[in-house]
Design an enzyme around this catalytic site. Structure first.
Site, mmCIF file in Angstrom:
data_model
loop_
_atom_site.group_PDB
_atom_site.id
_atom_site.type_symbol
_atom_site.label_atom_id
_atom_site.label_comp_id
_atom_site.label_asym_id
_atom_site.label_seq_id
_atom_site.Cartn_x
_atom_site.Cartn_y
_atom_site.Cartn_z
ATOM 1 N N GLU A 271 -3.702 -9.478 3.631
ATOM 2 C CA GLU A 271 -4.444 -9.169 4.860
ATOM 3 C C GLU A 271 -5.543 -10.174 5.157
ATOM 4 O O GLU A 271 -5.851 -10.467 6.307
ATOM 5 C CB GLU A 271 -5.050 -7.763 4.777
ATOM 6 C CG GLU A 271 -4.061 -6.622 4.985
ATOM 7 C CD GLU A 271 -3.363 -6.188 3.713
ATOM 8 O OE1 GLU A 271 -3.364 -6.952 2.737
ATOM 9 O OE2 GLU A 271 -2.803 -5.066 3.711
ATOM 10 N N GLU B 286 0.844 -1.212 0.000
ATOM 11 C CA GLU B 286 0.000 0.000 0.000
ATOM 12 C C GLU B 286 0.873 1.254 0.000
ATOM 13 O O GLU B 286 0.586 2.234 -0.691
ATOM 14 C CB GLU B 286 -0.941 -0.028 1.210
ATOM 15 C CG GLU B 286 -1.997 -1.120 1.082
ATOM 16 C CD GLU B 286 -2.855 -1.268 2.333
ATOM 17 O OE1 GLU B 286 -2.291 -1.581 3.402
ATOM 18 O OE2 GLU B 286 -4.072 -1.057 2.245
HETATM 19 N N1 3HC Z 1 4.169 -7.452 11.982
HETATM 20 C C1 3HC Z 1 4.850 -7.846 13.083
HETATM 21 N N2 3HC Z 1 5.738 -8.857 13.093
HETATM 22 C C2 3HC Z 1 5.942 -9.496 11.933
HETATM 23 C C3 3HC Z 1 5.269 -9.154 10.755
HETATM 24 C C4 3HC Z 1 4.349 -8.079 10.801
HETATM 25 N N3 3HC Z 1 3.688 -7.676 9.715
HETATM 26 N N4 3HC Z 1 5.683 -9.982 9.770
HETATM 27 C C5 3HC Z 1 6.579 -10.803 10.319
HETATM 28 N N5 3HC Z 1 6.745 -10.525 11.625
HETATM 29 C C6 3HC Z 1 7.669 -11.169 12.566
HETATM 30 C C7 3HC Z 1 7.353 -12.645 12.771
HETATM 31 O O1 3HC Z 1 6.403 -12.817 13.797
HETATM 32 C C8 3HC Z 1 8.710 -13.197 13.132
HETATM 33 O O2 3HC Z 1 8.929 -12.892 14.485
HETATM 34 P P1 3HC Z 1 9.806 -13.905 15.405
HETATM 35 O O3 3HC Z 1 11.149 -13.994 14.723
HETATM 36 O O4 3HC Z 1 9.820 -13.237 16.731
HETATM 37 O O5 3HC Z 1 9.080 -15.216 15.389
HETATM 38 C C9 3HC Z 1 9.674 -12.343 12.298
HETATM 39 O O6 3HC Z 1 8.948 -11.164 11.957
HETATM 40 C C10 3HC Z 1 10.124 -13.005 11.017
HETATM 41 O O7 3HC Z 1 8.968 -13.469 10.315
HETATM 42 P P2 3HC Z 1 8.943 -14.894 9.613
HETATM 43 O O8 3HC Z 1 9.484 -15.932 10.529
HETATM 44 O O9 3HC Z 1 7.581 -15.089 9.077
HETATM 45 O O10 3HC Z 1 10.015 -14.670 8.434
HETATM 46 P P3 3HC Z 1 9.987 -15.204 6.951
HETATM 47 O O11 3HC Z 1 11.218 -14.689 6.331
HETATM 48 O O12 3HC Z 1 9.702 -16.667 6.921
HETATM 49 O O13 3HC Z 1 8.734 -14.504 6.246
HETATM 50 C C11 3HC Z 1 7.299 -12.657 5.648
HETATM 51 C C12 3HC Z 1 8.734 -13.108 6.052
HETATM 52 C C13 3HC Z 1 6.961 -13.239 4.279
HETATM 53 C C14 3HC Z 1 7.314 -11.164 5.583
HETATM 54 C C15 3HC Z 1 6.296 -13.181 6.675
HETATM 55 O O14 3HC Z 1 6.733 -12.826 7.974
HETATM 56 C C16 3HC Z 1 4.904 -12.625 6.518
HETATM 57 O O15 3HC Z 1 4.151 -13.129 5.721
HETATM 58 N N6 3HC Z 1 4.571 -11.589 7.319
HETATM 59 C C17 3HC Z 1 3.227 -11.034 7.346
HETATM 60 C C18 3HC Z 1 2.920 -10.224 6.109
HETATM 61 C C19 3HC Z 1 1.535 -9.639 6.226
HETATM 62 O O16 3HC Z 1 0.574 -10.331 6.484
HETATM 63 N N7 3HC Z 1 1.443 -8.321 6.013
HETATM 64 C C20 3HC Z 1 0.179 -7.655 6.155
HETATM 65 C C21 3HC Z 1 0.039 -7.156 7.557
HETATM 66 S S1 3HC Z 1 -1.544 -6.443 7.865
HETATM 67 C C22 3HC Z 1 -1.484 -4.933 7.130
HETATM 68 O O17 3HC Z 1 -0.523 -4.579 6.527
HETATM 69 C C23 3HC Z 1 -2.701 -4.093 7.326
HETATM 70 C C24 3HC Z 1 -2.717 -2.891 6.463
HETATM 71 O O18 3HC Z 1 -3.480 -3.134 5.316
HETATM 72 C C25 3HC Z 1 -3.314 -1.717 7.180
#
Ligand code: 3HC
Length: 699
Positions: free
Chosen positions: A125, A105
């Site tokens: 999301e 975004e």
């Molecule tokens: N917020 C907070 N913490 C997050 C995060 C996020 N968006 N994404 C990842 N983390 C944290 C994980 O909990 C993990 O923490 P830990 O080491 O303490 O367990 C650490 O970051 C590393 O994450 P992964 O183990 O998942 O690392 P990978 O390299 O395997 O994957 C990733 C990376 C693809 C970025 C994966 O973490 C992921 O899919 N994250 C979520 C992405 C997501 O859903 N984004 C949308 C969020 S909602 C949003 O944006 C709302 C908006 O529209 C207003």
């Protein structure tokens, strides 16, 4: 402390860098830092254009999910994105890693987007029970069209840079250094006299949509999104994009985002997001525990289970030996594997060449000598202790030192199995769920003597074969089946009480289960459940316990595989069977089971609370490490909908005092045998705590 967002100028180009490890999530300091940096850019007369780039492994991966349980703090993301978009000078987002959710975004708020070829962009999301709430539902349809945008937001699946380029969300793929490429792109914009290009000003292409587009779209996703709250809200936002002004549609997006964020669905799905990361952390197995290489696997037993297990390894390029006793059994096993691969090939999900490559990795054998060099051996033979012991003695004799010897038992004592080898430290349970090549759960059962190296290797191996590995300890049925039995017990009891099985199943289905308990029993095989009950040493002293399973098995009705079980089967269609109704009535009369009027609420309450109470015992006994591990087991292995968050999260959502009150209600009706609240449940209810809080306090 280093700033999470920094501003510097290189010639005419401002470089704004986000550095907020591990994934550059948009926490409050990042949002505030971006607002400050873009204010500086606007005021910097020397800067003609800006590049927004991230340090570390990825572009911004989204909003900070941990902040969603707290009050929103200014500046809220849409405000920051509008500030970026309003800049009078062009802004280029430079993307590597994963630009997800709020990350994409933000990039769409920039005027141009360049990315390295390995980058992925998406709005996932929906998998957190949310919608893209920082103008994403308005920008993506403008950039890639309504249908493409809906598909991306409803599936939550990211697209690679090439697909992003083809669809129109990426402007250029950068070869080589990203910053250099992005700066060159920005400099060319300046040289060509190109200014900002704002996505909000693009008109949504609504003219090409058929009049019934949204109604048809809703129908097309109904099956996959059944029960989930967020997908419908995403569609409403896109309808707003088509019919309202940008400003009004963004207001609508914000309103619906807040509804999603506060929903129990999103709380449950966010809980699972963190649970799925926490599950890999084992308190007494340090991260740096040495791993054993797994280069050759052997599976003992070429039945449906063994074949499915073998496929998991072949699918990721690891050679597997499949061992059977007779040539006939071996041929049958290989034929099942072949037909399992043929399905996806026919559907175009796999190429013939990929199938051939997988098949070539699976070698059939009849001899134990052939598995001498296997690094991991998984036994998947008949579920009887005597046979398992025989196999493990043979494995002990045949396998090289250091080989991991695993059993796929779903209920039996791993310690007793390990005891018939001279290397109990190398023995572990690897409980796959049927169909083993499809289901994502793997229960990893540590015995009393299993070494940390074997545990760490098994957890890593689960990741390699793309399974969710959950480490548990030994007890009858481990976590999943031990909790599944009370669930089936109640379903069976209600049947005897006069509730038609199809009604119980349809209520469970409506609550969100992929299938009701009776349908699952028929699918797993009533003969299997009957046999498990027979092997269970501490089976409840209750003549009515799962009685109809025994009756139906005695009649040769084993479930789907014999075309009749609790239901009669027309193909795969389950049809209520009057014969079963008559048998149940007669059995209830013989057992003097009172016939009851049972409400839908009671059906769910009894099914779930029976399970939750067992979960509390499991936690107290240390069989599972934390309540969220149990939740993963049920969402990955037993078809519980992610929007419930698993049984323990569901209990926390209900309130443990309510759970105890329900237990008391049934205790008054049925006595102590099943309905005495587990001590941990009673204790937490009394102190007003949740299972999640209790689990966190033990860390
Ligand atoms: N917020 C907070 N913490 C997050 C995060 C996020 N968006 N994404 C990842 N983390 C944290 C994980 O909990 C993990 O923490 P830990 O080491 O303490 O367990 C650490 O970051 C590393 O994450 P992964 O183990 O998942 O690392 P990978 O390299 O395997 O994957 C990733 C990376 C693809 C970025 C994966 O973490 C992921 O899919 N994250 C979520 C992405 C997501 O859903 N984004 C949308 C969020 S909602 C949003 O944006 C709302 C908006 O529209 C207003």
């Amino acid at each position: 402390m280093a700033e999470v967002v920094s501003y510097r100028r290189e010639g005419k180009i401002a470089v704004i860098t986000v550095d907020n490890p591990p994934v550059n999530a948009l926490s409050l300091p990042v949002r505030a830092g971006l607002a400050k940096a873009f204010t500086e850019f606007a005021a910097d007369a020397e800067a003609g254009a800006a590049v927004l780039i991230c340090a570390g492994r990825t572009f911004i991966a989204g909003a900070d999910i941990t902040e969603f349980d707290k009050p929103i703090e200014d500046p809220w993301l849409p405000k920051v994105i509008h500030q970026i978009e309003d800049c009078a000078k062009p802004v280029v987002a430079a993307i590597h890693g994963t630009a997800l959710g709020g990350g994409l975004e933000t990039a769409m708020g920039c005027h141009y987007r360049v990315a390295v070829a390995t980058a992925q962009v998406g709005l996932p999301e929906v998998s957190l029970g949310l919608l893209p709430g920082a103008t994403g539902t308005q920008r993506l349809p403008r950039l890639i069209g309504v249908k493409n945008a809906l598909d991306a937001m409803i599936s939550g699946r990211p697209m690679n840079a090439k697909a992003g380029l083809d669809k129109g969300v990426i402007d250029q793929i950068v070869d080589g250094d990203l910053l250099a490429g992005a700066k060159a792109f920005a400099e060319k914009l300046l040289a060509d006299g190109k200014g900002p290009r704002r996505a909000r000003e693009i008109k949504v292409d609504a003219a090409s949509l058929p009049a019934d587009f949204f109604a048809e779209y809703r129908k097309s996703i109904a099956r996959d999104t059944r029960g989930f709250f967020a997908p419908e809200q995403i569609i409403k936002c896109v309808e707003a994009a088509v019919s309202l002004s940008y400003e009004d549609a963004v207001a609508r997006e914000n309103e619906l985002f807040m509804q999603c964020m506060k929903s129990t669905h999103s709380k449950a799905q966010r809980h699972l997001f963190f649970a799925e990361r926490e599950v890999a952390k084992i308190p007494d197995v340090p991260k740096d525990t040495p791993l054993r290489p797994i280069k050759q696997v052997a599976v003992i037993g070429g039945g449906t289970m063994g074949g499915g297990i073998a496929m998991n390894f072949a699918n990721v390029g690891i050679p597997v030996l499949l061992k059977e006793i007779t040539q006939e059994a071996l041929d049958r096993g290989m034929a099942i594997i072949r037909s399992n691969y043929e399905g996806p090939v026919k559907k175009g999900k796999m190429t013939q060449a990929q199938m051939d490559a997988c098949m070539a990795l699976i070698t059939p054998t009849l001899k134990y000598e052939d598995i001498a060099n296997a690094d991991l051996v998984i036994e998947a033979v008949f579920e009887t202790m005597a046979i398992k012991k025989e196999v493990f003695s043979a494995l002990d004799a045949a396998c090289k030192p250091g080989a991991i010897l695993a059993s796929n038992t779903s209920t039996l004592d791993i310690d007793a199995i390990a005891a018939c080898t001279k290397r109990p430290e190398d023995v572990i349970g690897l409980h796959f769920f049927a169909p083993a090549n499809v289901m994502s759960l793997l229960e990893i059962v540590r015995g009393a003597k299993t070494s940390k190296e074997v545990i760490a290797t098994s957890m890593a191996m689960a990741k390699t074969i793309r399974k969710m590995g959950v480490l548990v300890r030994v007890c009858f049925g481990f976590v999943g089946n031990r909790m599944f039995f009370p669930y089936v017990r109640e379903a069976q009891r209600m049947m005897l009480e006069g509730v038609p099985p199809e009604r119980i199943d349809s209520v469970a289905f409506a609550w969100g289960m992929a299938m009701g308990p009776h349908g699952v029993s028929d699918l797993s095989g009533l003969d299997v459940l009957h046999k498990v009950n027979k092997e269970w040493q501490e089976k409840p002293d209750d003549p009515a316990y799962c009685r109809m399973i025994d009756v139906l098995v005695e009649k040769g009705r084993y479930g789907q595989k014999t075309g009749a079980g609790i239901y009669r089967y027309e193909g795969r269609n389950a049809v209520p069977d009057p014969e079963v109704a008559a048998l149940t009535k007669a059995e209830a009369a013989a057992l003097k089971v009172p016939q009851l009027e049972v409400s839908d609420e009671e059906i769910i309450e009894r099914l779930m609370i029976a399970m939750i109470n067992e979960g509390a015992l499991i936690l107290d006994e240390g069989i599972a490490y934390r309540s969220s591990d149990i939740d993963i087991v049920f969402c990955h292995g037993y078809g519980m909908p992610r929007y419930r968050g698993g049984p323990m999260m569901y209990a926390d959502t209900l309130g443990l005092d309510k759970v105890v009150a329900a237990m008391e209600k049934y205790r008054a009706r049925y006595g102590d045998l099943y309905w005495k609240a587990a001590p941990l449940l009673a204790k937490l209810a009394q102190s007003g705590q949740t299972f999640a809080q209790w689990s966190a306090s033990k860390r």
